[in-house]
Write a protein that holds these residues in place. Structure first.
Motif, PDB file in Angstrom:
ATOM      1  N   THR A 253     -19.583 -28.098  25.821  1.00  0.00           N
ATOM      2  CA  THR A 253     -19.853 -29.006  24.702  1.00  0.00           C
ATOM      3  C   THR A 253     -21.317 -29.395  24.702  1.00  0.00           C
ATOM      4  O   THR A 253     -21.876 -29.780  25.745  1.00  0.00           O
ATOM      5  CB  THR A 253     -18.994 -30.282  24.819  1.00  0.00           C
ATOM      6  OG1 THR A 253     -17.621 -29.904  24.788  1.00  0.00           O
ATOM      7  CG2 THR A 253     -19.296 -31.247  23.686  1.00  0.00           C
ATOM      8  N   VAL A 254     -21.939 -29.283  23.556  1.00  0.00           N
ATOM      9  CA  VAL A 254     -23.342 -29.670  23.434  1.00  0.00           C
ATOM     10  C   VAL A 254     -23.438 -31.191  23.367  1.00  0.00           C
ATOM     11  O   VAL A 254     -22.666 -31.849  22.658  1.00  0.00           O
ATOM     12  CB  VAL A 254     -23.980 -29.049  22.180  1.00  0.00           C
ATOM     13  CG1 VAL A 254     -25.410 -29.545  21.991  1.00  0.00           C
ATOM     14  CG2 VAL A 254     -23.954 -27.527  22.275  1.00  0.00           C
ATOM     15  N   ALA A 357     -34.630 -26.731  22.939  1.00  0.00           N
ATOM     16  CA  ALA A 357     -33.662 -26.626  24.038  1.00  0.00           C
ATOM     17  C   ALA A 357     -32.325 -27.203  23.607  1.00  0.00           C
ATOM     18  O   ALA A 357     -32.237 -27.948  22.612  1.00  0.00           O
ATOM     19  CB  ALA A 357     -34.173 -27.344  25.283  1.00  0.00           C
ATOM     20  N   ILE A 358     -31.302 -26.875  24.372  1.00  0.00           N
ATOM     21  CA  ILE A 358     -29.954 -27.413  24.156  1.00  0.00           C
ATOM     22  C   ILE A 358     -29.532 -28.138  25.431  1.00  0.00           C
ATOM     23  O   ILE A 358     -29.728 -27.618  26.540  1.00  0.00           O
ATOM     24  CB  ILE A 358     -28.956 -26.282  23.839  1.00  0.00           C
ATOM     25  CG1 ILE A 358     -29.351 -25.550  22.555  1.00  0.00           C
ATOM     26  CG2 ILE A 358     -27.530 -26.828  23.724  1.00  0.00           C
ATOM     27  CD1 ILE A 358     -28.589 -24.252  22.331  1.00  0.00           C
ATOM     28  N   VAL A 359     -28.968 -29.315  25.264  1.00  0.00           N
ATOM     29  CA  VAL A 359     -28.437 -30.063  26.402  1.00  0.00           C
ATOM     30  C   VAL A 359     -26.913 -30.013  26.303  1.00  0.00           C
ATOM     31  O   VAL A 359     -26.344 -30.438  25.295  1.00  0.00           O
ATOM     32  CB  VAL A 359     -28.903 -31.534  26.405  1.00  0.00           C
ATOM     33  CG1 VAL A 359     -28.488 -32.213  27.713  1.00  0.00           C
ATOM     34  CG2 VAL A 359     -30.409 -31.630  26.204  1.00  0.00           C
ATOM     35  N   ALA A 360     -26.258 -29.481  27.340  1.00  0.00           N
ATOM     36  CA  ALA A 360     -24.797 -29.347  27.322  1.00  0.00           C
ATOM     37  C   ALA A 360     -24.180 -30.131  28.475  1.00  0.00           C
ATOM     38  O   ALA A 360     -24.860 -30.520  29.435  1.00  0.00           O
ATOM     39  CB  ALA A 360     -24.399 -27.878  27.415  1.00  0.00           C
ATOM     40  N   GLU A 361     -22.862 -30.364  28.361  1.00  0.00           N
ATOM     41  CA  GLU A 361     -22.125 -31.082  29.399  1.00  0.00           C
ATOM     42  C   GLU A 361     -21.769 -30.139  30.538  1.00  0.00           C
ATOM     43  O   GLU A 361     -21.078 -29.141  30.335  1.00  0.00           O
ATOM     44  CB  GLU A 361     -20.833 -31.685  28.826  1.00  0.00           C
ATOM     45  CG  GLU A 361     -21.045 -32.829  27.867  1.00  0.00           C
ATOM     46  CD  GLU A 361     -19.737 -33.414  27.376  1.00  0.00           C
ATOM     47  OE1 GLU A 361     -18.675 -32.943  27.828  1.00  0.00           O
ATOM     48  OE2 GLU A 361     -19.773 -34.328  26.546  1.00  0.00           O
ATOM     49  N   LEU A 369     -30.191 -25.490  28.327  1.00  0.00           N
ATOM     50  CA  LEU A 369     -30.136 -24.096  27.884  1.00  0.00           C
ATOM     51  C   LEU A 369     -31.205 -23.839  26.839  1.00  0.00           C
ATOM     52  O   LEU A 369     -31.594 -24.745  26.084  1.00  0.00           O
ATOM     53  CB  LEU A 369     -28.763 -23.785  27.299  1.00  0.00           C
ATOM     54  CG  LEU A 369     -27.552 -24.064  28.207  1.00  0.00           C
ATOM     55  CD1 LEU A 369     -26.276 -23.991  27.392  1.00  0.00           C
ATOM     56  CD2 LEU A 369     -27.517 -23.075  29.367  1.00  0.00           C
ATOM     57  N   GLU A 370     -31.658 -22.584  26.780  1.00  0.00           N
ATOM     58  CA  GLU A 370     -32.635 -22.254  25.748  1.00  0.00           C
ATOM     59  C   GLU A 370     -31.938 -22.108  24.405  1.00  0.00           C
ATOM     60  O   GLU A 370     -30.743 -21.779  24.342  1.00  0.00           O
ATOM     61  CB  GLU A 370     -33.405 -21.001  26.109  1.00  0.00           C
ATOM     62  CG  GLU A 370     -32.592 -19.741  26.222  1.00  0.00           C
ATOM     63  CD  GLU A 370     -33.435 -18.591  26.738  1.00  0.00           C
ATOM     64  OE1 GLU A 370     -33.489 -17.559  26.055  1.00  0.00           O
ATOM     65  OE2 GLU A 370     -34.036 -18.736  27.827  1.00  0.00           O
ATOM     66  N   PRO A 371     -32.646 -22.363  23.327  1.00  0.00           N
ATOM     67  CA  PRO A 371     -32.019 -22.281  21.998  1.00  0.00           C
ATOM     68  C   PRO A 371     -31.733 -20.838  21.609  1.00  0.00           C
ATOM     69  O   PRO A 371     -32.347 -19.915  22.127  1.00  0.00           O
ATOM     70  CB  PRO A 371     -33.084 -22.896  21.086  1.00  0.00           C
ATOM     71  CG  PRO A 371     -34.372 -22.632  21.787  1.00  0.00           C
ATOM     72  CD  PRO A 371     -34.071 -22.711  23.255  1.00  0.00           C
ATOM     73  N   SER A 372     -30.786 -20.699  20.702  1.00  0.00           N
ATOM     74  CA  SER A 372     -30.474 -19.365  20.179  1.00  0.00           C
ATOM     75  C   SER A 372     -30.665 -19.385  18.669  1.00  0.00           C
ATOM     76  O   SER A 372     -30.530 -20.435  18.027  1.00  0.00           O
ATOM     77  CB  SER A 372     -29.022 -18.992  20.503  1.00  0.00           C
ATOM     78  OG  SER A 372     -28.128 -19.849  19.821  1.00  0.00           O
ATOM     79  N   PRO A 373     -30.972 -18.242  18.081  1.00  0.00           N
ATOM     80  CA  PRO A 373     -31.114 -18.180  16.618  1.00  0.00           C
ATOM     81  C   PRO A 373     -29.841 -18.646  15.908  1.00  0.00           C
ATOM     82  O   PRO A 373     -29.912 -19.257  14.833  1.00  0.00           O
ATOM     83  CB  PRO A 373     -31.391 -16.701  16.349  1.00  0.00           C
ATOM     84  CG  PRO A 373     -31.981 -16.185  17.628  1.00  0.00           C
ATOM     85  CD  PRO A 373     -31.281 -16.945  18.714  1.00  0.00           C
ATOM     86  N   GLU A 374     -28.672 -18.358  16.508  1.00  0.00           N
ATOM     87  CA  GLU A 374     -27.401 -18.746  15.885  1.00  0.00           C
ATOM     88  C   GLU A 374     -27.275 -20.267  15.822  1.00  0.00           C
ATOM     89  O   GLU A 374     -26.842 -20.831  14.800  1.00  0.00           O
ATOM     90  CB  GLU A 374     -26.222 -18.157  16.665  1.00  0.00           C
ATOM     91  CG  GLU A 374     -26.133 -16.630  16.643  1.00  0.00           C
ATOM     92  CD  GLU A 374     -27.105 -15.966  17.586  1.00  0.00           C
ATOM     93  OE1 GLU A 374     -27.355 -14.752  17.424  1.00  0.00           O
ATOM     94  OE2 GLU A 374     -27.646 -16.671  18.484  1.00  0.00           O
TER      95      GLU A 374
END
Length: 961
Positions: A253-254, A357-361, A369-374
């Motif tokens: 989960t983000v 960046a993405i921060v997830a649980e 995590l690094e971002p993705s185009p999606e």
């Protein structure tokens, strides 16, 4: 009539009140402030204590019951014990403690009624069977009306600001109306409700807010859940990042998406590239869990990767692409990007954003995590159908984002945030219909009378529930704007209003509103429900309404405590428009009159904002005239048996005028109080900020000054300037000692001393100068500050000769070098010697130069018990060294060795802080202020150390086997 003297006009257990007030600042769960944000809200503990002491007689008012000073003091200590219990957070809803306080208030009230049986307005004002009601004409966040209600008084709250009015309705008006009611939601069916015998206070209301809030969250997920996907950890990702191995194949989960704003590169070679304006690349600075963004330049552009561990170039990662203030470097070329260029790009609508960046649980922590185009594409596909209108204030104390193109409220949100917030906002009205239907199904009668019209049936109850649900949307906006940041120390969201401004944020955090982590709707709901449950137990009613304090008549015959605006410190109306536009969207059908205007009223707001009135002088004149009218309303209407208490906090600053240290904010406010024919009969510095904030910011006020006012006697004398100065010199030094013994922060001392000084000034009808002209408040303040300086200087006589020399040298040179000859001359005047002070360990003398030794240069193995030339100066700086290097426990061990000499060192800190403030030596001032602020905890720990030390056996003691 002057009324019986109240406890607050004589004495208070200030240490207990201040300790509880400071502690409360760190409490979130179960605190009413979780209902809705308001700025500069007073601590509940302080409000409760002040109102109690404002209504209870001082023992000296009853010479028949307490004929001696000893008897009076014993009775005061009993009342102090009630207050000490009353202010504890754990006792906020403790009925036994609260009832004891209510009984004491009633006891004093009955004495007052008996004494005034022959008063011309006895039937109206002195009913022994009914306490007078309470009114706060500047109700704001509602702390004062709420605590008056908790103490058994019918509470009235008024404010010009509709957001403040709604907050007060939610705190004092709605909960008593439905106190003790059973919840109506289907999950609380008759069978299930039998397991809970009683639903005291607002517990039933809180349970329904929980149920329908959860329904809103679940319904929102059905409608917009596709915008908040989980992130799958693939084998390819694990190959690049072995630390992700425990999550391989899982969908996480983000918590949040982290974005950097972008502008086109000013370098012509990269004019087609949107380069990031990143104030930092650090994602987590927590030791052992460091993570950071690393940009990779490729194919004429760039992408972001995420690394774990410490970066090789820590400084580069820490500063991102930022140079200073609003100036950045182009990631592609290294060319500077000026603030003016960024402003022009923003105003032209060419400022964008790029996901960093993405921060997830994770299992027990955050996963970066690094971002993705999606992921970025999903965010950009959101299409909001509505966004709030209205202008963001172009000028604000503390900063505004308007110069960078974020000019209307809708500009402060990403498309995905707008979709989420409008979805929640629309669901408020759908929930309203569900609550009403469920209430009728649960046999709650319905008269179709809404809450705004005084209804108490199913319609009114549904209105009541959705007020709190509308507040949830507002709280979500505070967590869901592009002014939110990411705290890379504790790895949490930084809310929009982390300070009282709407500044530009370069890299922002977009929370996942559908998660259960920081910034989510569920997280906010849980906090709010606990806050609602802590409200009224139904013993007193309340009413909140919109009214201008300069024309109000509600204070007639009531007890008044209030917290008026602090001159130009906070632009409440400008700031609260951020919330108003969303509340209006979701709650206008519930309170059509309250939300009739497009924005919060501003023209009549009593703040001295130059940009609103055209000039500083016009703003000051507006504030003075309006505040004078407001104070007149109180002076004329307040119940004659009780003093008025007014909270005020405004930092005095060194002025370039001949008046010395003054403050337009204080001067203008006090001028209004005096023009309203109030006399100040008591002043109390009440801590309103946490110790951590104070240690971090030496310029921050620790306290609000509570002024206790009564109508000035019609027989007040006229005196001369000379007699006024004589009275100041007689009374202010004693007041200063009292304040220092109460451990007031040095940063607050000048503010606190205004109180006893103005108490002298306002006891006279006029103070005339040599020409026979009335003395102005500015002149009085200057004399008070001069007398304070003189009193502090006189305290130098308590210090040893070496310390007196060091003080004089420090004022002149600080810790910098100076000429030996000057030092030697000064030493003779102070009855000491340079060589002696070198031996004492406070001075370095070399090559014809001398300087004071800095705290960080002092020896760590210093033992005061072995020091043959112990000085107060040395003691202070060793304590600072200990506190800054080892914390309060290390300083406590030193205090335990120093014994009574430690207190002299604390007194020296006040003088040193005053010098630093005047000389603008912020770093040193911070140290002296922090030592005094930490003193209560240091002395407490020192006592524990002392109690643990083994006692020395004496000849009269027998050894035990």
């Amino acid at each position: 009539m002057s009324g019986r003297k109240k406890l607050i006009e004589v004495a208070l257990p200030l240490d207990a009140i201040n300790k509880a007030s400071a502690r409360e600042k760190s409490i979130r769960h179960g605190h009413p402030s979780t209902l809705h944000l308001w700025w500069a809200r007073r601590p509940l503990a302080a409000a409760r204590a002040v109102i109690f002491a404002q209504m209870v007689d001082d023992p000296s008012a009853h010479p028949d019951l307490f004929p001696t000073e000893k008897a009076q003091e014993k009775e005061r200590q009993r009342l102090f014990k009630i207050i000490e219990d009353l202010v504890l957070w754990e006792n906020t809803t403790n009925e036994k403690v609260l009832q004891q306080a209510r009984d004491e208030i009633w006891q004093s009230w009955r004495y007052t009624c008996a004494e005034n049986a022959d008063h011309p307005r006895a039937k109206e004002l002195f009913d022994r069977h009914k306490l007078p009601a309470f009114h706060d004409p500047f109700a704001g966040g509602g702390s004062l009306p709420l605590e008056a209600q908790r103490l058994g008084l019918e509470a009235y709250a008024s404010d010009l600001n509709p957001v403040a009015v709604l907050i007060n309705k939610a705190m004092i008006e709605i909960p008593p109306k439905f106190a003790g009611k059973l919840p109506v939601n289907p999950d609380s069916s008759k069978e299930k409700r039998l397991f809970k015998k009683t639903w005291e206070g607002a517990a039933g209301l809180a349970e329904d807010v929980r149920y329908y809030g959860k329904w809103m969250r679940d319904e929102a997920e059905k409608r917009i859940g596709y915008l908040y996907p989980k992130v799958e950890i693939t084998a390819e990702m694990v190959k690049e990042r072995p630390d992700l191995k425990p999550y391989e194949g899982k969908k996480l989960t983000v918590i949040a998406w982290l974005w950097a704003r972008t502008v086109k590169s000013p370098n012509p070679a990269f004019a087609n590239v949107d380069v990031p304006l990143a104030s930092t690349f650090m994602l987590s600075t927590k030791p052992g869990k460091e993570a950071y963004v690393e940009p990779v330049i490729e194919n004429g552009g760039y992408r972001f990767t995420v690394k774990v561990g410490k970066p090789k170039d820590a400084e580069a990662a820490k500063r991102g692409t930022k140079l200073v203030r609003a100036n950045f470097l182009c990631l592609m070329s290294g060319a500077p990007i000026s603030g003016d260029y960024i402003k022009s790009e923003g105003k032209a609508g060419r400022m964008g954003a790029r996901m960093m960046a993405i921060v997830a649980e994770g299992d027990r922590g955050r996963v970066y995590l690094e971002p993705s185009p999606e992921m970025e594409a999903i965010a950009r596909q959101a299409l909001p159908m509505w966004k709030p209108e209205g202008d963001v204030p172009a000028r604000l104390t503390g900063g505004t984002c308007v110069p960078y193109g974020l000019q209307c409220w809708g500009d402060l949100f990403t498309p995905r945030q707008l979709v989420a917030l409008t979805t929640f906002s629309d669901l408020v009205q759908e929930a309203r219909e569900k609550v009403k239907a469920d209430a009728i199904a649960m046999s709650l009668s319905d008269d179709d009378k809404p809450l705004a019209a005084g209804g108490i049936g199913a319609t009114a109850y549904s209105d009541a529930v959705v007020v709190y649900l509308g507040f949830l949307v507002d709280q979500q906006t505070n967590q869901s704007s592009t002014i939110c940041g990411w705290n890379n120390i504790n790895q949490q969201m930084i809310v929009t209003f982390s300070r009282q401004a709407i500044p530009m944020i370069w890299d922002f955090a977009e929370c996942n509103v559908l998660s259960t982590s920081t910034g989510s709707f569920w997280n906010l709901l849980e906090r709010q429900v606990k806050g609602i449950a802590s409200l009224s137990l139904g013993y007193a009613t309340g009413k909140a309404f919109q009214c201008d304090a300069t024309i109000q008549i509600e204070s007639s015959g009531k007890v008044v405590a209030t917290d008026p605006p602090y001159y130009d410190n906070i632009g409440y109306a400008d700031l609260s428009d951020f919330f108003y536009v969303w509340l209006r969207h979701s709650l206008k059908p519930v309170f059509p009159d309250l939300f009739a205007t497009l924005a919060v009223p501003k023209a009549e707001e009593l703040v001295a904002t130059s940009y609103r009135h055209g000039s500083k002088d016009k703003a000051e004149a507006f504030f003075l005239e309006g505040m004078t009218q407001a104070m007149h309303r109180l002076s004329e209407q307040v119940h004659p048996a009780f003093p008025v208490t007014i909270y005020y906090a405004f930092k005095q600053k060194e002025s370039k005028s001949e008046a010395g240290t003054t403050s337009t904010g204080w001067e203008t406010f006090l001028d209004a109080v005096i023009r309203a024919e109030f006399a100040i009969t008591g002043t109390w510095p009440v801590k309103t900020e946490s110790a951590n904030k104070l240690k971090a910011d030496v310029s921050a006020l620790a306290s609000s000054i509570v002024l206790v006012c009564r109508q000035r006697s019609k027989d007040a004398l006229i005196t001369t300037r000379r007699d006024f100065i004589t009275a100041l010199k007689m009374e202010l030094p004693d007041a200063l000692v009292h304040l220092q013994r109460g451990n007031i922060a040095p940063v607050d001392l000048a503010q606190a001393a205004i109180g006893p000084g103005m108490a002298v000034f306002t006891r006279y009808a006029k103070v005339l100068d040599a020409s026979g002209n009335p003395m102005t408040v500015r002149e009085a303040l200057a004399l008070i500050n001069q007398t304070l300086d003189d009193a502090l200087a006189e305290q130098e006589g308590d210090f040893d000769a070496d310390s007196r020399w060091a003080l004089a040298w420090f004022e002149q040179s600080g810790f910098a070098e100076g000429e030996f000859g000057v030092a030697e001359t000064l030493s003779k005047a102070k009855n000491t010697s340079v060589s002696g002070m070198v031996d004492a360990g406070i001075l370095v003398s070399k090559g014809g130069k001398v300087r004071l030794i800095r705290p960080d240069e002092l020896p760590v193995d210093w033992d005061p018990e072995k020091d043959k030339r112990l000085t107060a100066w040395e003691t202070v700086h060793h304590l600072i060294r200990s506190l800054e290097s080892g914390g309060e426990s290390v300083a406590a061990a030193l205090v335990q060795k120093l014994g009574s000499k430690a207190e002299t060192a604390r007194e020296l800190c006040y003088r040193l802080y005053t010098i630093c403030e005047r000389k603008k030596r912020a770093a040193e001032a911070l140290s002296y202020n922090a030592l005094v602020q930490s003193w209560p905890e240091i002395t407490r720990l020192a006592q524990e150390v002392k109690s643990l030390r083994p006692k020395q056996a004496t000849m009269f003691e027998e050894n035990e086997e």
